[in-house]
Design a protein around this motif. Structure first.
Motif: not given
Length: 447
Positions: A28-31, A50-51, A239-240, A264-265
């Protein structure tokens, strides 16, 4: 104003081991940041992964309202044609932020150094969240605010161009406040500096550099040279880890479970939950660690393991602030007395997450003591929860409370009922379908 969704009560109880592979939504933060930075860049950026939750869509709508061209292609790729730093346009209507505090605070930073006026609105939950911590530094840079009582939404701000560069020491660890000041600094002549004594997630710094900003990190000081020119980028959103956290805990607590979470990030400012769960004895194996766009990414294999209580190291708090609700659930199944503190910020999230989780776990039969900055939890040594006995947990319009208690229900002798799971769509629209695919049996109830 944002129209509330109809409540969707949910019930979930133990249904056997969770098995399979999961791909969680994009981080979410990166999106959020990829849409904002692409919207300020010269050229057309391409964003994959993108989320597509409501919070991120609120950011997309706001950037469109201020001039960026944002389109989703049929293959799921997003294309963003930016306006250039300094090129944001006056929006014709209020910017509806829905439930998204990240959208609100970061976009306030963007607007602060543009000669435009913007009104921010949000849903009932977001409208209770204080914005003073962002208003204060942005006011120093020259922005002017008319907020609702308590520095809350609805809120109207008038940006100043040129704004005034400042040096600002964060009074509390907050990636959102840090990012807001840096984003205001993008269109401000001179150098804007942020001092953070406690490290917080650094996605803004990594991505701004990737887009071409002149940004430096030296010790505790992050500085950005204003009047930047950002260049369009191709972005793969990993991935978040916050979304992955629900499956890490679920697989850890449900006997016989074996779940692999793909892509996953693994940014070190975001892996606090993994560290805490490993301290508790969780079996979490990182496979195929790799670099994607300047961020570390891995597949995580999580197998059921008996958990033991710990005193959560306070220095982990900034790197897992969003994961505390599901960490509390893990503690409920551990052997012994877990103390998880150092998380004052949970009081001002979508809900008061400390009070909400204390009430929710208590309703499900867990012994909990509430502190100003966290919880102490008496674990059940792997035994199932007793369930909520027909009563419904109050999610308080908070997606993380709803998902955390859904995870708790996956190892409950009788159902855990949640009064409203509709807010889950803000960050993880596919959560219920994924739970079913892994073997859980959630049931929608009558409202």
């Amino acid at each position: 104003m944002h129209a509330p969704l109809s409540p969707r009560p949910l019930s979930i109880a133990a249904a056997g081991p969770l098995k399979g592979e999961v791909t969680v939504p994009g981080d979410k933060s990166i999106s959020h940041r990829s849409l904002m930075f692409a919207g300020l860049a010269i050229g057309t950026s391409r964003i994959r992964g993108l989320l597509e939750g409501e919070d991120v869509l609120a950011t997309a709508a706001a950037m469109r309202a201020m001039g960026a061209t944002i389109e989703r292609r049929e293959d799921g790729e997003w294309r963003v044609a930016g306006v250039g730093v300094g090129g944001l346009l006056q929006p014709n209507t209020a910017l509806d932020m829905g439930n998204s505090g990240t959208s609100t605070r970061l976009l306030m930073g963007l607007v602060a150094s543009h000669p435009i006026t913007a009104t921010f609105t949000g849903d009932a939950s977001l409208s209770k969240r204080p914005m003073a911590r962002v208003i204060e530094p942005l006011s120093r840079m020259g922005a002017d605010f008319t907020a609702s009582p308590g520095d809350r939404l609805p809120l109207t701000m008038r940006g100043l161009c040129p704004a005034v560069p400042i040096e600002y020491e964060l009074p509390v660890a907050s990636a959102q406040v840090k990012s807001a000041v840096l984003l205001a600094g993008l269109n401000t002549p001179g150098i804007t500096r942020v001092i953070e004594r406690v490290p917080t997630r650094d996605h803004s710094e990594r991505m701004l550099r990737g887009f071409g900003a002149d940004l430096n990190v030296e010790g505790e000081v992050v500085s950005i040279r204003g009047e930047a020119e950002l260049r369009a980028q191709d972005i793969d959103v990993p991935g978040d880890p916050s979304s992955a956290g629900f499956w890490m805990v679920a697989a850890s607590i449900v006997p016989g479970s074996d779940v692999t979470i793909r892509n996953v990030l693994m940014n070190p400012t975001r892996t606090g939950l993994i560290a805490a769960l490993r301290l508790m004895g969780a079996s979490i194996e990182a496979l195929g660690t790799r670099d994607v766009g300047g961020e570390a990414v891995a597949d995580l294999r999580v197998r059921h393991a008996p958990l033991s209580a710990i005193e959560v190291p306070p220095d982990l708090a900034p790197s897992m602030i969003d994961e505390y609700p599901v960490l509390f659930v893990a503690a409920a199944f551990a052997k012994g007395h877990t103390v998880a503190r150092g998380a004052h910020e949970l009081r001002v999230k979508e809900s008061d997450r400390i009070a909400a989780m204390a009430a929710a776990l208590g309703l499900a039969g867990v012994r909990v003591e509430e502190h100003e900055d966290g919880l102490s939890i008496e674990g059940r040594d792997g035994e199932p929860l007793v369930g909520t006995g027909g009563a419904r947990v109050a999610s308080l319009l908070d997606h993380r409370i709803a998902m955390a208690m859904a995870v708790a229900g996956m190892h409950a002798a009788r159902p855990v009922a949640i009064d409203d799971a509709a807010p889950i769509a803000t960050s993880y629209p596919g959560f219920i379908a994924t739970a079913q695919a892994l073997g859980a049996q959630p049931t929608w109830l009558d409202a």
